[in-house]
Design an enzyme around this catalytic site. Sequence first.
Site, PDB file in Angstrom:
ATOM      1  N   LYS A 116     -75.018 -12.110  -7.781  1.00  0.00           N
ATOM      2  CA  LYS A 116     -76.618 -12.616  -8.523  1.00  0.00           C
ATOM      3  C   LYS A 116     -76.944 -14.395  -8.581  1.00  0.00           C
ATOM      4  O   LYS A 116     -77.744 -14.256  -8.430  1.00  0.00           O
ATOM      5  CB  LYS A 116     -75.454 -13.231 -10.195  1.00  0.00           C
TER       6      LYS A 116
HETATM    7  C1  LIG Z   1     -72.460  -9.996 -13.014  1.00  0.00           C
HETATM    8  C2  LIG Z   1     -71.416  -9.357 -12.677  1.00  0.00           C
HETATM    9  C3  LIG Z   1     -71.727  -7.515 -12.312  1.00  0.00           C
HETATM   10  C4  LIG Z   1     -72.151  -6.426 -13.630  1.00  0.00           C
HETATM   11  O1  LIG Z   1     -73.450  -7.005 -12.901  1.00  0.00           O
HETATM   12  P1  LIG Z   1     -74.616  -6.802 -14.073  1.00  0.00           P
HETATM   13  O2  LIG Z   1     -75.927  -6.995 -13.390  1.00  0.00           O
HETATM   14  O3  LIG Z   1     -74.612  -7.396 -15.700  1.00  0.00           O
HETATM   15  O4  LIG Z   1     -74.543  -5.338 -14.407  1.00  0.00           O
HETATM   16  C5  LIG Z   1     -71.062  -7.161 -11.309  1.00  0.00           C
HETATM   17  N1  LIG Z   1     -70.398  -8.237 -10.391  1.00  0.00           N
HETATM   18  C6  LIG Z   1     -69.910  -8.951  -9.829  1.00  0.00           C
HETATM   19  C7  LIG Z   1     -68.998  -9.629  -9.626  1.00  0.00           C
HETATM   20  C8  LIG Z   1     -70.929 -10.061 -11.179  1.00  0.00           C
HETATM   21  O5  LIG Z   1     -71.182 -11.215 -11.088  1.00  0.00           O
END
Ligand SMILES: *Cc1c(COP(=O)(O)O)cnc(C)c1O
Length: 532
Positions: A116
């Site tokens: 993120k």
């Molecule tokens: C947020 C997240 C995901 C999922 O991503 P999305 O965009 O919500 O599908 C997968 N792995 C980690 C470590 C995350 O922080």
Amino acid sequence: MQYHSTRGGVTGYSFEAAVMEGLAPDGGLFIPSHIPSLPADWTTAWAELTFQELAVQIFRLFIDEAEIPTPDLEALVRKSYETFRTPEVAPVRPLGDPCQQRWILELFHGPTFAFKDVALQFLGNVFEYFLERRNQQDTSRRHFLTVVGATSGDTGSAAIYGLRNKKNIQAFILHPQGRVSPIQEAQMTTVLDPNIHNLAVQGTFDDCQAIVKALFGNPTFRKRYHLGAINSINWARILAQTVYYFYSYFSLRRQLRAQGQILPDSVVYTVPSGNFGDVLAGYYARQLGLPVRRLVVATNANDILYRFFTTGRYEKSTVVEADGTSVKATYSPAMDILISSNFERLLWYLAQDHVATGTSGTERANQAGQIVKKWMDEFQSTGRLAVNEAALQAVREIFDTAAVSDADTLSTINQYYYTQSADKSYLLDPHTAVGVKAADRVTQRSPQTYANVPNICLSTAHPAKFSEAVSKALHVPQNETNSQVASFDFDQVLPPEFVNLLEKPRRCLNIQPGTVENIQATIVKTLGSTNL
Ligand SMILES: *Cc1c(COP(=O)(O)O)cnc(C)c1O
């Protein structure tokens, strides 16, 4: 480039307006009015670009020069990725046996060790850029943003690191007191910048979310304090994530070429998914023209996406778990969701296919929006919606899917760590392991689609962030990391940033009892004492 809502009611938004508002006023999500064309020579002209250079090229297609002039865009991109620990930003590494053609795209080199950061580092800078400009152009009032968000622990720190020290922004991040892991709590509360306010709320994550919703639902409060959200539906986040699909494609080509191998016609991406934001960026990359054979949507036991791509029905689970909600607690907690907030964007593209051919432009967008609105209203009232067989077939030409259990998550971590030859050993985090296992599943199921096609598995978090599951997978007792299994030493993989994290000074307000009134009063009081 202009933006419109997935529900047809709102059109003609600039990038700035779409990003600053987050959610469209009709309740829909912003999408670009059209898919821009890549330069005719992109496969060669972009081949050797750095991550940052590529980001500027891609962002330029979606943000008009008049909104952010190129030198400013370059500066924003530079600033956003200089916080990453590797100059490559998103390196691609081989995984396991080379004949499997498995690759890992490491997206965890940002400040909070999860993917993120790629989007949130950029979003924070974009917010700051637009606010500063508004303040320069209009001195009649102070332009500022009060970001309010709730976290169950995994995503709060990425938001906090994206917003720390940003001018004209105050951020209030709520987490359920005592219900986030010690590392997560430390990652959030050791950020001491004066504009970051961690609120530990007595209650559950659902309580925190309900409070945030109530604050946004109060029009007077919302307007007076310019509430803003930083959740995964913001268009700038999706846009920022498209970059690493292109970057990894070129990186793979360079690596294969260096080994004297043939360049692939197309590649597969496997994406550990929850809110459908990460894989949606891959869908945009494919629509732009990146040769993507399939996007594999990997889920854990919270499998609404898996069920949709299997049956064409998008249905909220109603099985009630121990905590009273329908969310299952898994070893990949960042994917523990009930519904996927970005899924509506895909629905808009599916709805478009239902609009009569010959309908064009705005009218087409409106009609597709009406269909999406109908679907979402139905989902709101019944907890389910369904697309027809033709739409399901079309979507399965692009997406594939697998759902992976906790047991398979752990065995996959174990399998890739304890390999025959030590130089091929790789330590997967549980989210990434869900993806790698899903890649195995779809390959077994449809060898004709996947054999001999490189499969790039997105690694969404650093394993040290989820040490409990990783230790369990490797049969290492927690806190005695090097006693049992000589070949595994957690200290070796622990990034220096995590060492002594638990002992660092913290700043956090305890809110008891966790009521809307208490939180609202805290925000008002805190803002009153800052010089907004
Ligand atoms: C947020 C997240 C995901 C999922 O991503 P999305 O965009 O919500 O599908 C997968 N792995 C980690 C470590 C995350 O922080």
